[in-house]
Design a protein around this motif. Sequence first.
Motif, PDB file in Angstrom:
ATOM      1  N   MET A 191       0.839  -1.211   0.000  1.00 53.91           N
ATOM      2  CA  MET A 191       0.000   0.000   0.000  1.00 53.91           C
ATOM      3  C   MET A 191       0.868   1.253   0.000  1.00 53.91           C
ATOM      4  N   GLY A 229      -3.722  -0.057  -3.533  1.00 55.40           N
ATOM      5  CA  GLY A 229      -2.397  -0.651  -3.588  1.00 55.40           C
ATOM      6  C   GLY A 229      -2.434  -1.938  -4.386  1.00 55.40           C
ATOM      7  N   GLU A 243       5.986   3.028  -0.515  1.00 53.67           N
ATOM      8  CA  GLU A 243       5.032   1.971  -0.178  1.00 53.67           C
ATOM      9  C   GLU A 243       5.462   1.172   1.045  1.00 53.67           C
TER      10      GLU A 243
END
Lengths: 84, 84
Positions: free
Chosen positions: B10, B41, B74
Amino acid sequence: MKYIANITVMPLKELLDPQGKAVSGSLHNLGITGIQDVRIGKHIILQIEAPDEATAQALAQESCKKLLANPVMESFSIQLSAGA
Amino acid sequence: MKYIANITVMPLKELLDPQGKAVSGSLHNLGITGIQDVRIGKHIILQIEAPDEATAQALAQESCKKLLANPVMESFSIQLSAGA
């Protein structure tokens, strides 16, 4: 009340996943062996404001069907939890 | 032994997620209200062949760090389970 919907959208098992195949090849090129198959999909987190859990679940389901997932190529699953 | 690693990648919470913002707008345009925030994501499923669970976990971790996730933007989480 606030709810969090964790949605996973994956390509159907019957279909080839070219993105996954590409990553699988790249992993081998990087020297990471032992990984036999890779499938890549989307993970979507929705923050939902709804009066109860059933309404939140229905909203998440509707979002998936209308926009987030393509039923011809993808399947989705929804996990709902109470938000902070 | 076979293991299945379910990996969720994500965008970091601190960062703007333009894809999520676009979907959020589209949901409103479709008449689906009550959804306050959307974050998008990747969901990656790895099929791993490894002698034990620790090795499989290490392989999944290495794959994420080297290829699947960009640590600047991320975060990732790995859920390992025994495969069929």
